[in-house]
Design a protein around this motif. Sequence first.
Motif, PDB file in Angstrom:
ATOM      1  N   PRO A  52       0.831  -1.202   0.000  1.00 45.92           N
ATOM      2  CA  PRO A  52       0.000   0.000   0.000  1.00 45.92           C
ATOM      3  C   PRO A  52       0.867   1.254   0.000  1.00 45.92           C
ATOM      4  N   GLY A  53       0.253   2.372  -0.350  1.00 49.13           N
ATOM      5  CA  GLY A  53       0.977   3.647  -0.288  1.00 49.13           C
ATOM      6  C   GLY A  53       2.007   3.826  -1.373  1.00 49.13           C
ATOM      7  N   VAL A  54       1.648   3.512  -2.630  1.00 46.21           N
ATOM      8  CA  VAL A  54       2.628   3.630  -3.717  1.00 46.21           C
ATOM      9  C   VAL A  54       2.586   4.998  -4.394  1.00 46.21           C
ATOM     10  N   GLY A  55       1.922   5.969  -3.753  1.00 38.67           N
ATOM     11  CA  GLY A  55       1.850   7.323  -4.295  1.00 38.67           C
ATOM     12  C   GLY A  55       2.533   8.319  -3.391  1.00 38.67           C
ATOM     13  N   PHE A  56       2.045   9.551  -3.421  1.00 37.59           N
ATOM     14  CA  PHE A  56       2.591  10.577  -2.525  1.00 37.59           C
ATOM     15  C   PHE A  56       2.444  10.122  -1.075  1.00 37.59           C
ATOM     16  N   ASP A  57       1.384   9.387  -0.812  1.00 41.90           N
ATOM     17  CA  ASP A  57       1.291   8.650   0.436  1.00 41.90           C
ATOM     18  C   ASP A  57       1.814   7.239   0.127  1.00 41.90           C
ATOM     19  N   VAL A  58       3.061   6.841   0.384  1.00 41.28           N
ATOM     20  CA  VAL A  58       4.030   7.484   1.250  1.00 41.28           C
ATOM     21  C   VAL A  58       5.438   7.448   0.630  1.00 41.28           C
ATOM     22  N   VAL A  59       5.509   7.319  -0.692  1.00 41.35           N
ATOM     23  CA  VAL A  59       6.803   7.042  -1.321  1.00 41.35           C
ATOM     24  C   VAL A  59       7.898   8.050  -0.948  1.00 41.35           C
ATOM     25  N   PRO A  60       7.679   9.367  -1.082  1.00 43.66           N
ATOM     26  CA  PRO A  60       8.786  10.287  -0.778  1.00 43.66           C
ATOM     27  C   PRO A  60       9.165  10.325   0.692  1.00 43.66           C
ATOM     28  N   THR A  61       8.166  10.282   1.571  1.00 41.51           N
ATOM     29  CA  THR A  61       8.484  10.311   3.002  1.00 41.51           C
ATOM     30  C   THR A  61       9.131   9.007   3.452  1.00 41.51           C
ATOM     31  N   ASP A  62       8.702   7.898   2.877  1.00 44.31           N
ATOM     32  CA  ASP A  62       9.301   6.606   3.217  1.00 44.31           C
ATOM     33  C   ASP A  62      10.770   6.575   2.814  1.00 44.31           C
ATOM     34  N   TYR A  63      11.084   7.159   1.662  1.00 44.87           N
ATOM     35  CA  TYR A  63      12.478   7.215   1.216  1.00 44.87           C
ATOM     36  C   TYR A  63      13.315   8.085   2.157  1.00 44.87           C
ATOM     37  N   ILE A  64      12.782   9.246   2.518  1.00 49.88           N
ATOM     38  CA  ILE A  64      13.504  10.129   3.438  1.00 49.88           C
ATOM     39  C   ILE A  64      13.758   9.412   4.766  1.00 49.88           C
ATOM     40  N   GLY A 104       4.952 -10.859   0.269  1.00 55.86           N
ATOM     41  CA  GLY A 104       4.606 -10.396   1.608  1.00 55.86           C
ATOM     42  C   GLY A 104       4.281  -8.920   1.621  1.00 55.86           C
ATOM     43  N   TYR A 105       4.050  -8.399   2.814  1.00 60.84           N
ATOM     44  CA  TYR A 105       3.778  -6.967   2.977  1.00 60.84           C
ATOM     45  C   TYR A 105       5.090  -6.199   2.886  1.00 60.84           C
ATOM     46  N   GLN A 106       5.141  -5.190   2.030  1.00 64.68           N
ATOM     47  CA  GLN A 106       6.367  -4.415   1.835  1.00 64.68           C
ATOM     48  C   GLN A 106       6.052  -2.923   1.814  1.00 64.68           C
ATOM     49  N   THR A 107       7.042  -2.115   2.204  1.00 64.00           N
ATOM     50  CA  THR A 107       6.942  -0.667   2.038  1.00 64.00           C
ATOM     51  C   THR A 107       7.783  -0.259   0.833  1.00 64.00           C
ATOM     52  N   PRO A 108       7.458   0.866   0.199  1.00 65.51           N
ATOM     53  CA  PRO A 108       8.174   1.246  -1.027  1.00 65.51           C
ATOM     54  C   PRO A 108       9.687   1.369  -0.865  1.00 65.51           C
ATOM     55  N   ALA A 109      10.141   2.060   0.178  1.00 62.50           N
ATOM     56  CA  ALA A 109      11.575   2.272   0.340  1.00 62.50           C
ATOM     57  C   ALA A 109      12.289   1.005   0.789  1.00 62.50           C
ATOM     58  N   ASN A 110      11.646   0.222   1.631  1.00 68.46           N
ATOM     59  CA  ASN A 110      12.267  -1.015   2.088  1.00 68.46           C
ATOM     60  C   ASN A 110      12.477  -1.985   0.931  1.00 68.46           C
ATOM     61  N   GLN A 111      11.567  -1.983  -0.019  1.00 66.65           N
ATOM     62  CA  GLN A 111      11.659  -2.889  -1.153  1.00 66.65           C
ATOM     63  C   GLN A 111      12.562  -2.352  -2.251  1.00 66.65           C
ATOM     64  N   TYR A 112      12.451  -1.051  -2.552  1.00 62.67           N
ATOM     65  CA  TYR A 112      13.126  -0.511  -3.733  1.00 62.67           C
ATOM     66  C   TYR A 112      14.167   0.570  -3.439  1.00 62.67           C
ATOM     67  N   GLY A 113      14.369   0.911  -2.175  1.00 59.99           N
ATOM     68  CA  GLY A 113      15.386   1.906  -1.846  1.00 59.99           C
ATOM     69  C   GLY A 113      15.129   3.224  -2.537  1.00 59.99           C
ATOM     70  N   SER A 114      16.153   3.754  -3.207  1.00 63.48           N
ATOM     71  CA  SER A 114      16.029   5.053  -3.877  1.00 63.48           C
ATOM     72  C   SER A 114      15.520   4.935  -5.309  1.00 63.48           C
ATOM     73  N   ALA A 115      15.335   3.715  -5.804  1.00 68.76           N
ATOM     74  CA  ALA A 115      15.042   3.508  -7.227  1.00 68.76           C
ATOM     75  C   ALA A 115      13.744   4.156  -7.680  1.00 68.76           C
ATOM     76  N   ILE A 116      12.759   4.254  -6.798  1.00 71.79           N
ATOM     77  CA  ILE A 116      11.459   4.797  -7.199  1.00 71.79           C
ATOM     78  C   ILE A 116      11.495   6.316  -7.221  1.00 71.79           C
ATOM     79  N   ILE A 117      11.809   6.929  -6.099  1.00 72.61           N
ATOM     80  CA  ILE A 117      11.710   8.389  -6.012  1.00 72.61           C
ATOM     81  C   ILE A 117      12.720   9.071  -6.926  1.00 72.61           C
TER      82      ILE A 117
END
Length: 362
Positions: free
Chosen positions: A130-142, A338-351
């Motif tokens: 969940p949260g593959v948009g502004f909620d929460v990709v940039p904040t998750d990366y930070i 499994g359940y993943q967060t954007p930054a935990n799964q992809y690091g800096s690659a998305i943002i």
Amino acid sequence: MKDRKKSNEFLLYGANGYTGRLIARFANLYGLTPILAGRSPEPLVEMAKELDLPFKVIELDDEKSLTAALNEVNVVLHAAGPFEYTAKKMALACLNTGTHYLDINGAIPVFEMLKGFHQRAVAAGIMIMPGVGFDVVPTDYIALVLKSKLPQAVKLELAFASTGGGLSHGTATTMAGNLGEGGLARIDGKITKVPLGAKGMLVDFFRGKNQASKQLFVMSIPWGDVSTAYTTTGIPNIETYTGISKKLYYILKFQGLFNWLLRTSLVRTMAIKKIKTLPSGPTDDQRKNARCMVWGRVTDAAGATATATLCGPDGYTLTMHTSLIIIKKVLEGNFQPGYQTPANQYGSAIIEAVPGVEIQYD
């Protein structure tokens, strides 16, 4: 991952909403073809004709139709809120059909609910993100970057603000549905109720290399990172903030006195009726001229700190890019069950792949 019809197709449920429509319009930038889906036939038919895309009319309660649609794709992007009422039905259908579940949700209870499906998702061989948009990709990366800079951090503060732009009907309706609910923070590892706007402070937001930083007042709110940033970093104390005028902040400090009224169905219904009379969301020109800004700070037990900031396109444009980038990665087999967060799964690659994003570290 199951070998289904076309490797570039995904189901876009809630396609006729403001954000869903934006994602559908620009999916071809990433070589993707959305199958438009939702429960309202008329807007879907019109949209499918306009964009020359396939569509399906599906009620979430129609288990047979939903199962059949999910069996044709490897990934669904769930964009139909309020997610408190829709996410569980879609996620359960994905678990039953072996379909990867992505959404653009930002609600803490929904993140926590979906996290509870982790083991079932692992067993099904699918990713729930969940949260593959502004909620929460940039904040998750930070949050991830700051954890790497100060590994012993015990406190994380995240803030966001925007210039220009506006709200979509979906976002505004979700906010109306949460009137009077107060705030949330993570304290000593536990999600804890706190007053909305319990804290306020000034933050220096980065606006890009060619512009001076801008100091804005922010107040604490219950943002999704209270859940997701803990999953990503393990930091036990997390506070989230948004930009707001000081005048409105001091008014909201007294909200607790009339939360009972804001929670009534009468007030919430009145708010939603008002929302429906407003534009569906920002225009293309408004989006083009708007910017989002994110700031984060971590602190360790000795008082040492580290900060990081980023700026980029408006939240809706950023959501369009990040969701499509993640969909493409999953379709290419780049995922962890499994359940993943954007930054935990992809690091800096998305943002870092989003056009116009700039990042600054202290």
